[in-house]
Design an enzyme around this catalytic site. Structure first.
Site, short mmCIF file in Angstrom:
data_model
loop_
_atom_site.label_atom_id
_atom_site.label_comp_id
_atom_site.label_asym_id
_atom_site.label_seq_id
_atom_site.Cartn_x
_atom_site.Cartn_y
_atom_site.Cartn_z
CB CYS A 268 -0.91 -0.03 1.22
SG CYS A 268 -1.59 1.55 1.70
CB CYS B 188 -0.25 19.17 5.65
SG CYS B 188 -0.68 19.73 3.99
#
Length: 451
Positions: free
Chosen positions: A79, A408
């Site tokens: 993933c 972020c």
């Protein structure tokens, strides 16, 4: 020159900002190694050799790092989301502290003692939102997450970063879609229907939203599908269908309609009741976000007399959480649904000193400058690409005393703080806050004051 498939014994001495360990060949060339921990001594096979660096794969651990733990997710390597599953959470915190410090110094040229990272209250099960791409594979539907740098879905229905309820809803939704013979969207042929299964939860109330993103205006038996899901999962307060028939990587289209329940769900954050639609920006880790906003409020230094400009305000949570400590809040957001959420959140919480504009941040800043509005404090919370120079220059012309920047991406944060420095704003505080445990991402809050 090293060759592909050669093996070397390497000591992992550092970590990249993307979460790969770094070792060096005898001649000094860097080798980037996924699933490594700083301090590992490993047998590494070279899988890609470039002119100035290589990529490798751990074949065997000779001496594991003291930071290493046993990975607890069977698909994390494929993933690619949880790049730190193989290290302890305290070690991950040290890495992320270092990422922010390095970016400020190297990119921003800022010499500053960065305050200690604020860890997340929980390292698993913290996400209140998940967007699962759906694909057809061997006649069956599969959903999970895209493998790195591909659009190949890794089947993952029980991600450890999501609440267990998400996995249960995802499995039942896929089963019903198959039972009703509803196909997945094929991005190559642009045929089929279901593109994404989107889940959002309000942790404080438990209300959960399911949004099916489809290539078209509807689904066969959509009302029956929604009714059966609502019956099985009483936590579902809203089931919606979002139309996205564009050839795009953007997940949500501009229009949603309700199949069952309400148009929004309600959460509580920083003492506020918050209304959330599918498109509204909202931090995915609510407990850590409350700490993030508390640090931002501390940096803002509000006394009750200030006008606060909140750019990229999303559903308004940052500005509204500070409204009781300032004279006026003006929020700016480009997503119409989010602006409506922000206005509703102000009404719901009885906040009368806030207004919200639906506009691009740079355009709104120019509009407010033209109105002669001079904010005392500006809060910036842009997407990962950061702010463009024109916006920063407009903010500087407004001459606020303080700019509080929530980011972020500490690389673009450092770049933008450096530009603010040329406009007369000195960065005097910065603190990382971990909203994304086990991943390579880390938030940071910085304070720049007018000199």
């Amino acid at each position: 020159m090293p060759q592909k498939n050669e093996c070397y014994q390497l000591k992992i001495t550092s970590m990249t900002h993307e979460g790969m360990g770094v070792g060096r060949l005898p001649e000094g060339m860097a080798v980037f190694v996924p699933a490594a921990a700083v301090g590992d001594l490993a047998q590494v096979r070279l899988v890609k050799v470039l002119k100035n660096h290589c990529y490798g794969r751990i074949e065997a651990l000779i001496e594991p790092s003291p930071d290493r733990v046993e990975p607890d997710c069977p698909v994390s390597r494929r993933c690619g989301g949880c790049v730190f599953r193989q290290v302890s959470y305290p070690a991950e915190q040290r890495y992320k502290q270092g990422f922010v410090e390095e970016n400020l110094r190297r990119i921003g040229g800022i010499s500053l003692a960065v305050e200690p990272l604020e860890p997340s209250p929980q390292a698993d099960g913290y996400r209140n939102k998940a967007q699962y791409p759906v694909q057809q594979r061997e006649g069956r539907l599969t959903a999970g997450f895209y493998a790195p740098r591909t659009h190949q879905v890794v089947d993952c229905r029980d991600c450890r970063l999501q609440p267990p309820l998400f996995g249960a809803i995802l499995r039942e939704t896929l089963a019903l879609l198959e039972a009703f013979s509803i196909p997945a969207y094929d991005e190559t042929t642009r045929t089929g229907l279901v593109r994404h299964i989107y889940l959002r939860q309000a942790p404080a109330t438990g209300q959960t939203m399911l949004c099916l993103v489809v290539n078209g205006g509807g689904l066969p038996r959509e009302r029956e599908l929604a009714a059966r899901l609502a019956e099985k999962f009483p936590q579902l307060a809203s089931i919606q269908l979002n139309r996205n028939d564009q050839n795009t990587n953007v997940i949500l289209g501009p229009r949603s309609r309700v199949l069952w329940g309400a148009t929004t769900i309600t959460d509580r954050l920083c003492g506020l009741e918050v209304s959330l639609s599918p498109g509204a920006f909202y931090q995915v880790n609510s407990p850590a976000a409350q700490r993030l906003y508390a640090i931002a409020a501390e940096y803002a230094g509000l006394t009750g007399r200030e006008a606060l400009l909140d750019l990229y305000c999303g559903a308004g949570t940052i500005g509204l959480s500070m409204a009781g400590r300032c004279r006026q809040v003006i929020g700016v957001e480009i997503v119409p649904q989010a602006v409506e959420n922000a206005r509703e959140n102000a009404r719901r919480n009885g906040i009368g000193n806030a207004r919200f504009l639906c506009a691009d941040a740079a355009q709104a800043a120019l509009q407010l400058e033209g109105e002669g509005i001079t904010p005392d404090v500006v809060v910036l919370d842009p997407p990962r690409k950061g702010c463009d120079r024109a916006l920063l220059e407009t903010v500087a012309r407004m001459a606020p005393r303080r700019v509080v920047y929530i980011s972020c991406n500490s690389a673009t944060l450092a770049r933008d703080l450096a530009h603010l420095g040329t406009l007369g704003y000195r960065t005097c505080r910065c603190r990382p806050v971990d909203l994304f445990p086990r991943t390579a991402h880390v938030e940071a809050v910085a304070l720049a004051q007018r000199e």
